[in-house]
Design a protein around this motif. Structure first.
Motif, PDB file in Angstrom:
ATOM      1  N   GLU A 200     -19.885  38.755  31.399  1.00  0.00           N
ATOM      2  CA  GLU A 200     -20.081  38.126  30.090  1.00  0.00           C
ATOM      3  C   GLU A 200     -21.442  38.419  29.460  1.00  0.00           C
ATOM      4  OE1 GLU A 200     -19.391  33.976  30.827  1.00  0.00           O
ATOM      5  OE2 GLU A 200     -17.226  34.246  31.072  1.00  0.00           O
ATOM      6  N   ASN A 201     -22.250  39.205  30.114  1.00  0.00           N
ATOM      7  CA  ASN A 201     -23.646  39.317  29.702  1.00  0.00           C
ATOM      8  C   ASN A 201     -23.780  39.778  28.243  1.00  0.00           C
ATOM      9  OD1 ASN A 201     -26.388  39.153  30.030  1.00  0.00           O
ATOM     10  ND2 ASN A 201     -26.580  40.925  31.384  1.00  0.00           N
ATOM     11  N   ARG A 204     -22.022  37.436  25.515  1.00  0.00           N
ATOM     12  CA  ARG A 204     -22.713  36.188  25.180  1.00  0.00           C
ATOM     13  C   ARG A 204     -23.981  36.443  24.377  1.00  0.00           C
ATOM     14  NH1 ARG A 204     -22.619  31.036  27.018  1.00  0.00           N
ATOM     15  NH2 ARG A 204     -21.193  31.461  28.742  1.00  0.00           N
ATOM     16  N   GLU A 205     -24.805  37.395  24.848  1.00  0.00           N
ATOM     17  CA  GLU A 205     -26.093  37.585  24.177  1.00  0.00           C
ATOM     18  C   GLU A 205     -25.925  38.220  22.800  1.00  0.00           C
ATOM     19  OE1 GLU A 205     -27.907  35.780  25.526  1.00  0.00           O
ATOM     20  OE2 GLU A 205     -27.909  35.979  27.694  1.00  0.00           O
ATOM     21  N   GLN A 208     -25.265  35.056  20.812  1.00  0.00           N
ATOM     22  CA  GLN A 208     -26.336  34.055  20.808  1.00  0.00           C
ATOM     23  C   GLN A 208     -27.638  34.585  20.221  1.00  0.00           C
ATOM     24  OE1 GLN A 208     -27.398  32.279  24.621  1.00  0.00           O
ATOM     25  NE2 GLN A 208     -29.395  31.797  23.747  1.00  0.00           N
TER      26      GLN A 208
ATOM     27  N   ALA B 113     -26.818  28.760  27.498  1.00  0.00           N
ATOM     28  CA  ALA B 113     -27.661  29.656  26.694  1.00  0.00           C
ATOM     29  C   ALA B 113     -29.051  29.673  27.334  1.00  0.00           C
ATOM     30  CB  ALA B 113     -27.738  29.180  25.255  1.00  0.00           C
ATOM     31  N   ASP B 280     -31.131  36.755  36.430  1.00  0.00           N
ATOM     32  CA  ASP B 280     -29.940  36.821  35.571  1.00  0.00           C
ATOM     33  C   ASP B 280     -28.972  37.859  36.132  1.00  0.00           C
ATOM     34  OD1 ASP B 280     -28.357  36.149  33.446  1.00  0.00           O
ATOM     35  OD2 ASP B 280     -29.418  37.406  31.993  1.00  0.00           O
ATOM     36  N   HIS B 282     -26.036  39.306  36.484  1.00  0.00           N
ATOM     37  CA  HIS B 282     -24.678  39.515  35.968  1.00  0.00           C
ATOM     38  C   HIS B 282     -23.941  40.640  36.684  1.00  0.00           C
ATOM     39  CE1 HIS B 282     -24.420  36.934  32.355  1.00  0.00           C
ATOM     40  NE2 HIS B 282     -25.716  37.163  32.199  1.00  0.00           N
ATOM     41  N   ASN B 331     -17.632  38.304  38.883  1.00  0.00           N
ATOM     42  CA  ASN B 331     -17.063  39.057  37.760  1.00  0.00           C
ATOM     43  C   ASN B 331     -16.816  40.508  38.174  1.00  0.00           C
ATOM     44  OD1 ASN B 331     -19.409  40.644  37.330  1.00  0.00           O
ATOM     45  ND2 ASN B 331     -20.288  39.120  35.931  1.00  0.00           N
ATOM     46  N   ASP B 337     -21.851  34.811  36.167  1.00  0.00           N
ATOM     47  CA  ASP B 337     -22.252  34.507  34.797  1.00  0.00           C
ATOM     48  C   ASP B 337     -22.799  33.088  34.683  1.00  0.00           C
ATOM     49  OD1 ASP B 337     -21.455  37.062  33.505  1.00  0.00           O
ATOM     50  OD2 ASP B 337     -19.476  36.504  34.251  1.00  0.00           O
ATOM     51  N   HIS B 338     -23.299  32.764  33.501  1.00  0.00           N
ATOM     52  CA  HIS B 338     -24.021  31.519  33.274  1.00  0.00           C
ATOM     53  C   HIS B 338     -23.156  30.287  33.568  1.00  0.00           C
ATOM     54  CE1 HIS B 338     -26.508  33.886  30.037  1.00  0.00           C
ATOM     55  NE2 HIS B 338     -26.436  34.506  31.195  1.00  0.00           N
ATOM     56  N   ARG B 376     -17.890  26.750  37.449  1.00  0.00           N
ATOM     57  CA  ARG B 376     -19.041  26.189  36.718  1.00  0.00           C
ATOM     58  C   ARG B 376     -19.004  24.692  36.976  1.00  0.00           C
ATOM     59  NH1 ARG B 376     -17.396  30.377  32.511  1.00  0.00           N
ATOM     60  NH2 ARG B 376     -19.268  31.643  32.259  1.00  0.00           N
TER      61      ARG B 376
END
Lengths: 565, 419
Positions: A200-201, A204-205, A208, B113, B280, B282, B331, B337-338, B376
């Motif tokens: 999703e990197n 999403r960015e 956003q 975010a 981060d 990912h 993933n 992911d977040h 999540r």
């Protein structure tokens, strides 16, 4: 070129006070109401464009005023200047040396690119284009902290090409660039197996940070609120995953930009597709149906290119995008605190340039720079209380260097200066070019000051440590202490010694003449009487070389200069 | 304020170090169930990113283990000087996954975010924004009673956005390895006049509102850097080694030095912010998460050793923060992911360690704690409870906590008891 000294000495009656036309009356009033009058540089001489107007547009549209540009804008006016700049072709950086550098003083893949970039920033003619591209690089962030520097020339070149193109083209070129593909992992993000999700990197960015933001905006940049007064999220987690699926299926191209027979992975020895958009790899795209923003559905079975185009269009057409993007660009070029009406006017041009085109960048840039609010403080002595944007360290450094009439004799392979001196110094100021610490760039557009609550993005990195480093390094530069090996001392020089313009002014006109001319060039005549007096007092007994160095030091390290108004 | 007056009469010293893991630490791999259905659920969801059962460092008296990259933390846990706090994240009120899905309670804004959630973790509550943080408000409150007016209580050694900002407190920004730039002048006889003028310029107005803010930064730079540079001359150095290969060493060295110089600085309360990036993850997480954790664990080891050398291990508490944790499910790029709630640790001689605080989530994808089937997890402990516990230990009276941590009263306790 007119001789600067002649212009200065022959300057006649100033125009101060004569430009308060009705539209600007409120700002003129604010300007004249201040208790701290500005110095008369004696520069304004009846040209229709004042020194203040010329200096302000050059602050907003370039990497800082140089003398010839000030004369040029005074002669042709702001609108003509902007149009001339919009017609400039883009300087394109040559590809990075494909092999480890073993000759000269460079020694890394970065320094070729840093040399070419800085050289154009300091000496090149396509200033507005490069300035917009630079500001875009703080929106569409990629960083050599995570991306091979050999992907950077391609990325910088697309930014400067697309800076005067269409926003949609920019989005698509960024999405398919190997630099962004690496940084946010869209490269080799393939259709997930059963039980997996897509990465999703980038999905999403892109929303956003690069285009619409987390919450819905009105055209004037204010948040839209629901019936309970709460912000309205622009997207859900499920939509992020659907975009992620829409962006699957892309890999690095071959060196000749063709589609590889097996997906290319990034490989340090020879990064694939260095100057090519990524390519769709057959069978790697998720062909399921995707539900995007505002209920848009991409049907099952579409190709990677069809889904990418449709997904980017879906974001591009979102109502939050014009205010989100336009606010960022206004903050970057003109002022940290634009009025909602200003944002709305520019966003209106983004939505429709008058010829039915959405996202037409030249129209948007023209709208930003020629808006009455951008031009409000152009009258000599006028001040807009909400004006200003702090020069971030890169812009500050470039502006100081440009104004000081530097010379560079660097030639390949001896081009280490910019990466090994300037960029290193900028590291002490928390802004190494092309090396942001994360995808949200060096500072946030939403950073606010304590107490006043004013937006002040660049203040996020303005602290007791960075300002002291800035002062130390600019002192080194004014002394030409670049700590270069003896063989390369001429890679870059600032000229303040005997024979230089500043030295001559100091020796012929003394401190008052020198400070006034520095005020004219560096501060477009906005220096207040008390500031002028303090600097003159400090340097009046110095020898001309010292006088020039210290006067420049005091001005460029002053908050009055750092804050571009 | 009787308690406040009483404590300020004592001669104690306390410091807090915030270790921020930028990017969102995938703490699913930091604290892992050792066995049973929880490990099975973990292993199935993580796939190639799962830590093998046999590699986990089992924590005494608990069904959980640490990632094998954490030998120092594991040792500190076993000796009672480190604690884990499970599944922490921003919450307005106690919330279940079902309530999240039904939107039947207020949900914190801008979850997942990065920048918003970094702000939330710096602020200590649940609403993103830039404003007064718990650490800055603590400094506002405690500075007059504890510290001389030489330097701010809060020192930043990293990219904080709003950490340390109070209503009156502006944090100090320090350089790594106890080096601070000064306004040193290279122009001999001309220098005195230069410095005089430079400081005069910091007082002149020009009618533009933003000017004053920059003038304040410069005024503070002249004041604090000058004082600090003077004090640094008395620094003694350390027997503890700060390995140059570790990106956190420079910051830790400055932190330890400023603690060593606390009497010269006139500080009985100090708060530090340090950070490390790269979390981060990912993509291709298994290829570098171990290195990230080794960097953190080595820094924890250095921190403990330096605090012991200074004889203040019982007075200093280090805690972790991070944007969020990450999806338990993998993933298609081999990353995660977040997400939302995540595990954290605190280290220090004052920590009531050897224990896991809070409630570990049910790791079943789509299970009772999972908000969307991706792993999540809705937090089971509020960020405000976590940070309020630290503030209380530091000396913030209970009556002041409500103003620092909006919504804290919605939870059963404002003190988790880990320190």
């Amino acid at each position: 070129m007119k001789h600067f000294g002649e212009i200065f000495k022959s300057a006649g009656r100033t125009m101060r006070g004569s430009m308060c036309v009705a539209a600007l009356a409120a700002f003129c009033l604010a300007g004249f109401a201040q208790s701290n009058p500005v110095v008369d540089t004696g520069w304004d001489s009846g040209t229709s464009t004042s020194l203040q107007a010329a200096g302000r547009i050059l602050n907003q549209a370039t990497f800082g005023p140089v003398i010839n540009d000030v004369f040029h804008v005074e002669a042709i006016g702001i609108t003509n200047y902007v149009n001339q700049q919009l017609a400039m072709p883009a300087y394109q950086i040559p590809l990075a040396n494909p092999l480890p550098v073993t000759q000269g003083d460079c020694g890394s893949y970065e320094c070729d690119t840093e040399y070419y970039w800085w050289n154009d920033i300091l000496f090149g003619p396509d200033q507005l284009r490069q300035r917009v591209a630079f500001e875009l690089s703080k929106l569409f962030v990629v960083s050599v902290d995570g991306v091979d520097p050999r992907y950077m020339p391609n990325f910088l070149n697309l930014l400067s090409r697309d800076a005067f193109g269409n926003w949609f083209t920019l989005m698509q070129d960024v999405a398919l660039s190997p630099a962004m593909g690496t940084y946010l992992n869209m490269a080799d993000s393939f259709a997930p197996a059963a039980g997996q999700r897509a990465n999703e990197n980038f999905a999403r960015e892109l929303m956003q940070l690069f285009s619409i933001g987390t919450v819905a905006l009105n055209q004037d940049g204010s948040q839209r609120l629901d019936a309970n007064g709460n912000p309205i999220p622009n997207y859900t987690g499920a939509q992020v995953q659907n975009f992620a699926l829409a962006y699957t299926g892309w890999t690095f191209a071959n060196a000749d930009c063709s589609v590889p027979s097996v997906p290319n992975s990034y490989w340090f020895e020879n990064p694939p597709g260095q100057n090519c958009p990524m390519v769709a790899f057959p069978g790697a795209h998720s062909t399921v149906q995707k539900t995007l923003l505002n209920g848009t559905v991409l049907p099952a079975g579409q190709s990677a290119q069809q889904d990418l185009t449709a997904a980017l269009q879906n974001v591009f057409n979102h109502p939050s995008l014009p205010p989100f993007v336009c606010r960022r660009l206004i903050q970057s070029l003109v002022k940290s605190n634009p009025s909602p009406a200003y944002i709305s006017r520019v966003a209106g041009v983004f939505i429709n340039n008058g010829a039915g085109v959405r996202g037409d960048m030249p129209s948007v840039i023209r709208a930003i720079l020629l808006d009455p609010e951008a031009r409000a403080a152009d009258a000599p002595g006028a001040a807009d209380p909400n004006a200003g944007r702090l020069r971030d360290p890169i812009l500050w450094w470039a502006s100081v260097m440009r104004a000081m009439q530097p010379t560079s004799s660097a030639t390949l392979p001896n081009v280490g200066f910019y990466s090994q001196v300037v960029d290193l110094w900028l590291g002490n100021m928390d802004e190494v070019p092309r090396n942001a610490t994360s995808v949200f760039s060096f500072y946030s557009p939403n950073f606010t000051l304590p107490a006043s609550g004013l937006y002040a993005p660049e203040f996020q990195n303005e602290n007791v440590s960075t300002v002291a480093w800035a002062a130390l390094h600019v002192q080194d530069a004014l002394h030409n202490n670049f700590y270069l090996p003896a063989s390369n001392v001429n890679e870059f020089t600032l000229n303040l010694g005997p024979g230089s313009l500043w030295y001559n002014f100091a020796s012929q006109n003394g401190a008052p003449g020198l400070v006034k001319v520095l005020d004219a060039l560096l501060m477009h005549g906005s220096m207040t009487q008390d500031m002028y007096q303090a600097i003159v007092t400090a340097v009046q007994y110095d020898d001309p070389a010292t006088m020039a160095k210290i006067a420049v030091y005091l001005i460029v390290n002053s908050p009055q200069y750092k804050l571009m108004i | 304020m009787a308690a406040f007056a009483q404590s300020s009469a004592a001669n104690d010293y306390k410091a807090i170090v915030c270790l921020f893991l930028n990017g969102g630490n995938d703490s699913n791999n930091m604290l892992v169930p050792l066995s049973g259905s929880q490990y099975t659920a973990y292993n199935q969801a993580r796939g190639s990113n799962a830590v093998a059962q046999g590699h986990l460092l089992a924590l005494p008296n608990s069904p959980y283990g640490l990632n094998p990259a954490f030998p120092n933390l594991s040792k500190a846990f076993a000796s009672g000087n480190a604690a884990m706090i499970a599944n922490v994240g921003p919450l307005v009120q106690p919330t279940t996954a079902a309530q999240y899905q039904a939107a039947s309670v207020q949900i914190p804004g801008s979850l997942m975010a990065h920048d918003d959630q970094q702000e939330v973790w710096e602020l200590g509550g649940y609403s993103p924004g830039i404003g007064a943080s718990w650490s800055g408000l603590t400094a506002d409150l405690l500075s007059p009673g504890y510290n001389a007016n030489n330097m701010p209580m809060v020192t930043l050694l990293g990219n904080a956005v709003t950490f340390g900002r109070g209503n009156s407190t502006v944090p100090f920004s320090a350089g790594p390895f106890a080096q601070q730039a000064s306004f040193w002048c290279a122009d001999g006889m001309a220098c005195y006049a230069r410095e005089t003028a430079a400081q005069q310029l910091l007082t002149f107005k020009n009618g533009v509102n933003l000017l004053q803010a920059d003038q304040q930064v410069y005024q503070q730079a002249y004041k604090y850097n000058t004082f600090y540079d003077g004090v640094l001359g008395g620094a003694q150095g350390f027997k503890t080694s700060f390995p140059s290969s570790n990106p956190l060493s420079g910051a830790l060295y400055t932190v330890a030095t400023m603690m060593q110089l606390r009497n010269q600085i006139g500080a009985r309360r100090q708060i530090f912010f340090i950070n490390a990036g790269g979390f981060d993850t990912h993509a291709a997480q298994s290829s570098y998460q171990g290195q990230l954790y080794s960097m953190i664990d080595q820094a924890v080891g250095v921190f403990i050793q330096a605090m012991q050398e200074l004889g203040i291990y019982n007075d200093v508490t280090l805690f972790t923060a991070s944007d969020f944790s990450r999806t338990l499910s993998i993933n298609s790029s081999g990353g995660s992911d977040h997400a939302w709630g995540g595990h954290h640790f605190v280290v220090g001689g004052a920590v009531k360690g050897g224990k896991i605080y809070g409630t570990f989530p049910n790791l079943q994808l789509g299970g009772p704690d999972d908000i969307d089937g991706s792993g999540r997890f809705v937090p089971t402990t509020a960020l405000s409870q976590y940070t309020a516990t630290l503030a209380s230990w530091f000396g913030v009276p209970n009556a002041a906590l409500g103003g620092m941590f909006p919504g804290l009263n919605n939870f059963a306790t404002s003190n988790l008891g880990f320190v």
